[in-house]
Design a protein around this motif. Structure first.
Motif, PDB file in Angstrom:
ATOM      1  N   PHE A  18     -42.528  -9.482   3.175  1.00 28.53           N
ATOM      2  CA  PHE A  18     -42.853 -10.693   4.006  1.00 28.53           C
ATOM      3  C   PHE A  18     -42.231 -11.656   3.130  1.00 28.53           C
ATOM      4  N   GLU A  19     -42.873 -11.737   1.870  1.00 28.12           N
ATOM      5  CA  GLU A  19     -42.683 -13.019   1.094  1.00 28.12           C
ATOM      6  C   GLU A  19     -41.122 -13.175   0.883  1.00 28.12           C
ATOM      7  N   ARG A  20     -40.706 -12.072   0.419  1.00 24.90           N
ATOM      8  CA  ARG A  20     -38.936 -12.082   0.174  1.00 24.90           C
ATOM      9  C   ARG A  20     -38.095 -12.591   1.395  1.00 24.90           C
ATOM     10  N   GLU A  21     -38.613 -12.235   2.486  1.00 22.73           N
ATOM     11  CA  GLU A  21     -38.062 -12.504   3.839  1.00 22.73           C
ATOM     12  C   GLU A  21     -38.080 -13.947   4.059  1.00 22.73           C
ATOM     13  N   LYS A  22     -39.379 -14.576   3.705  1.00 27.44           N
ATOM     14  CA  LYS A  22     -39.605 -15.775   4.019  1.00 27.44           C
ATOM     15  C   LYS A  22     -38.866 -16.802   2.871  1.00 27.44           C
ATOM     16  N   ALA A  23     -38.826 -16.271   1.615  1.00 26.34           N
ATOM     17  CA  ALA A  23     -37.856 -17.006   0.635  1.00 26.34           C
ATOM     18  C   ALA A  23     -36.454 -17.156   1.185  1.00 26.34           C
ATOM     19  N   GLY A  60     -20.366 -16.431  -5.387  1.00 25.77           N
ATOM     20  CA  GLY A  60     -21.449 -15.610  -5.749  1.00 25.77           C
ATOM     21  C   GLY A  60     -22.838 -16.270  -5.322  1.00 25.77           C
ATOM     22  N   ASP A  61     -22.733 -17.275  -4.380  1.00 32.06           N
ATOM     23  CA  ASP A  61     -23.993 -17.638  -3.883  1.00 32.06           C
ATOM     24  C   ASP A  61     -25.022 -16.715  -2.976  1.00 32.06           C
ATOM     25  N   LYS A  62     -26.097 -16.579  -3.817  1.00 32.87           N
ATOM     26  CA  LYS A  62     -27.028 -15.451  -3.162  1.00 32.87           C
ATOM     27  C   LYS A  62     -27.471 -15.846  -1.552  1.00 32.87           C
ATOM     28  N   ALA A  63     -27.767 -17.094  -1.258  1.00 32.51           N
ATOM     29  CA  ALA A  63     -28.320 -17.292  -0.161  1.00 32.51           C
ATOM     30  C   ALA A  63     -27.096 -17.178   0.885  1.00 32.51           C
ATOM     31  N   ALA A  64     -25.731 -17.258   0.436  1.00 29.02           N
ATOM     32  CA  ALA A  64     -24.522 -17.191   1.317  1.00 29.02           C
ATOM     33  C   ALA A  64     -24.337 -15.578   1.655  1.00 29.02           C
ATOM     34  N   ILE A  65     -24.424 -14.863   0.535  1.00 26.58           N
ATOM     35  CA  ILE A  65     -24.459 -13.332   0.728  1.00 26.58           C
ATOM     36  C   ILE A  65     -25.295 -12.748   1.913  1.00 26.58           C
ATOM     37  N   SER A  66     -26.648 -13.409   1.524  1.00 21.97           N
ATOM     38  CA  SER A  66     -27.588 -12.887   2.410  1.00 21.97           C
ATOM     39  C   SER A  66     -27.446 -13.212   3.908  1.00 21.97           C
ATOM     40  N   GLN A  67     -26.959 -14.532   4.144  1.00 19.58           N
ATOM     41  CA  GLN A  67     -26.489 -15.091   5.430  1.00 19.58           C
ATOM     42  C   GLN A  67     -25.259 -14.156   5.985  1.00 19.58           C
ATOM     43  N   CYS A  91     -33.338   0.069  -2.638  1.00 20.65           N
ATOM     44  CA  CYS A  91     -34.205  -1.125  -3.242  1.00 20.65           C
ATOM     45  C   CYS A  91     -34.930  -1.991  -2.165  1.00 20.65           C
ATOM     46  N   ALA A  92     -35.481  -3.073  -2.292  1.00 20.07           N
ATOM     47  CA  ALA A  92     -36.385  -3.491  -1.528  1.00 20.07           C
ATOM     48  C   ALA A  92     -35.586  -4.104  -0.311  1.00 20.07           C
ATOM     49  N   VAL A  93     -36.304  -4.737   0.744  1.00 20.80           N
ATOM     50  CA  VAL A  93     -35.707  -5.239   1.893  1.00 20.80           C
ATOM     51  C   VAL A  93     -35.200  -6.701   1.358  1.00 20.80           C
ATOM     52  N   SER A  94     -33.692  -6.899   1.706  1.00 22.39           N
ATOM     53  CA  SER A  94     -32.955  -8.185   1.601  1.00 22.39           C
ATOM     54  C   SER A  94     -33.138  -8.210  -0.170  1.00 22.39           C
ATOM     55  N   ASP A  95     -32.786  -7.304  -0.841  1.00 24.15           N
ATOM     56  CA  ASP A  95     -32.789  -7.391  -2.343  1.00 24.15           C
ATOM     57  C   ASP A  95     -31.393  -7.770  -2.737  1.00 24.15           C
ATOM     58  N   ASP A  96     -30.894  -9.081  -2.466  1.00 27.79           N
ATOM     59  CA  ASP A  96     -29.755  -9.393  -2.645  1.00 27.79           C
ATOM     60  C   ASP A  96     -29.719  -9.905  -3.999  1.00 27.79           C
ATOM     61  N   ILE A  97     -28.693  -9.776  -4.703  1.00 21.95           N
ATOM     62  CA  ILE A  97     -28.021 -10.348  -6.128  1.00 21.95           C
ATOM     63  C   ILE A  97     -26.799 -11.013  -5.998  1.00 21.95           C
ATOM     64  N   LYS A 155     -32.226  -6.403  -9.911  1.00 23.07           N
ATOM     65  CA  LYS A 155     -32.995  -6.715  -8.480  1.00 23.07           C
ATOM     66  C   LYS A 155     -34.450  -6.846  -8.872  1.00 23.07           C
ATOM     67  N   SER A 156     -35.157  -7.075  -7.850  1.00 29.16           N
ATOM     68  CA  SER A 156     -36.554  -7.554  -8.103  1.00 29.16           C
ATOM     69  C   SER A 156     -37.274  -6.619  -8.570  1.00 29.16           C
ATOM     70  N   GLY A 157     -37.124  -5.283  -8.137  1.00 22.89           N
ATOM     71  CA  GLY A 157     -38.112  -4.296  -8.743  1.00 22.89           C
ATOM     72  C   GLY A 157     -39.243  -3.795  -7.888  1.00 22.89           C
ATOM     73  N   GLU A 158     -39.104  -4.285  -6.654  1.00 22.94           N
ATOM     74  CA  GLU A 158     -40.256  -4.233  -5.757  1.00 22.94           C
ATOM     75  C   GLU A 158     -40.116  -2.532  -5.133  1.00 22.94           C
ATOM     76  N   LYS A 159     -38.973  -2.222  -5.020  1.00 18.91           N
ATOM     77  CA  LYS A 159     -38.483  -0.840  -4.681  1.00 18.91           C
ATOM     78  C   LYS A 159     -37.408  -0.369  -5.651  1.00 18.91           C
ATOM     79  N   ARG A 160     -37.396   0.823  -6.102  1.00 18.48           N
ATOM     80  CA  ARG A 160     -36.253   1.327  -6.922  1.00 18.48           C
ATOM     81  C   ARG A 160     -36.864   2.894  -7.074  1.00 18.48           C
ATOM     82  N   VAL A 161     -36.026   3.419  -5.811  1.00 15.18           N
ATOM     83  CA  VAL A 161     -36.069   4.891  -5.603  1.00 15.18           C
ATOM     84  C   VAL A 161     -34.799   5.642  -5.370  1.00 15.18           C
ATOM     85  N   PHE A 162     -34.434   6.692  -6.288  1.00 18.82           N
ATOM     86  CA  PHE A 162     -33.236   7.568  -5.734  1.00 18.82           C
ATOM     87  C   PHE A 162     -33.262   8.272  -4.866  1.00 18.82           C
TER      88      PHE A 162
END
Length: 219
Positions: A18-23, A60-67, A91-97, A155-162
């Motif tokens: 949620f916090e990541r989506e808000k950001a 390479g703008d992260k916000a633009a990639i997310s948009q 990876c985590a939701v919206s884990d854009d780099i 990435k954020s490391g909030e989720k990292r699963v094979f």
């Protein structure tokens, strides 16, 4: 401190998501404001907002990639970048780099925000934010898996699963151990079983050590 209770851990992940989506929403609002300021200049009015965002994403703008990804989720499925592989790092939701410069790979950002990594003109990986898809994971001593680990490390490391066939998951876990031995910081998996597997692997059970190009990122 690690959260041992699975319900609390799940709740913590939801809060982080949620916090990541808000950001990211705040970033998109900032992006919109930047566009409006930019558009006030008469010489800039020939570009639409979407074309401007695409141009920012290519820089390479992260916000633009997310948009771009947000727009893609609303579009028809057949307009999205084609599915590449079932050998994946989740990876985590919206884990854009922003795109990562990987030695031997070129990258291109598609209109839907997918970052496509190629080698000799052939698609090897696709970073969609929530997932990193890897083609041909076992070729060349697992080059694409190693490159995928470099992407996941950014990435954020909030989720990292094979995720994928068992053979792939086992090989990927073995590479994490080698990857961590060569790096300055330890990359951890968020799946307890996979992380335990990484920790349990003994040197005699591993294949010959893989030499990473210190690191695989270009200078």
């Amino acid at each position: 401190m690690a959260v041992r209770d699975p319900l609390l851990r799940k709740l913590a992940y939801h809060v982080l998501a949620f916090e990541r989506e808000k950001a990211m929403a705040e970033l998109r609002l900032k992006l919109k404001e930047e566009w409006e300021n930019w558009y006030r200049s008469p010489e800039n009015r020939r570009l639409s907002y979407r074309v401007w965002v695409e141009q920012q994403a290519l820089k390479g703008d992260k916000a633009a990639i997310s948009q771009l990804r947000g727009w893609a989720y609303q579009a028809k499925r057949d307009e999205r970048t084609a599915y590449l592989s079932d050998t994946v790092i989740e990876c985590a939701v919206s884990d854009d780099i922003a795109p990562v410069e990987l030695k031997g790979y070129t990258h291109h950002i598609h209109r839907d925000g997918a970052i496509v990594y190629k080698k000799e003109g052939i698609t090897q990986m696709i970073d969609r934010g929530e997932t990193i898809e890897m083609a041909r994971p076992f070729e060349n001593e697992g080059d694409n898996m190693v490159a995928g680990l470099h992407l996941a490390e950014q990435k954020s490391g909030e989720k990292r699963v094979f995720s994928g066939p068992r053979e792939y998951v086992e090989k990927a876990c073995s590479l994490v151990r080698d990857f961590n031995e060569m790096g300055q910081t330890a990359l951890r998996l968020t799946d307890p079983i996979q992380q335990k597997r990484v920790c349990e692997m003994r040197s005699q059970d591993k294949p010959a050590p893989i030499v990473f190009d210190s690191p695989n990122l270009t200078p």
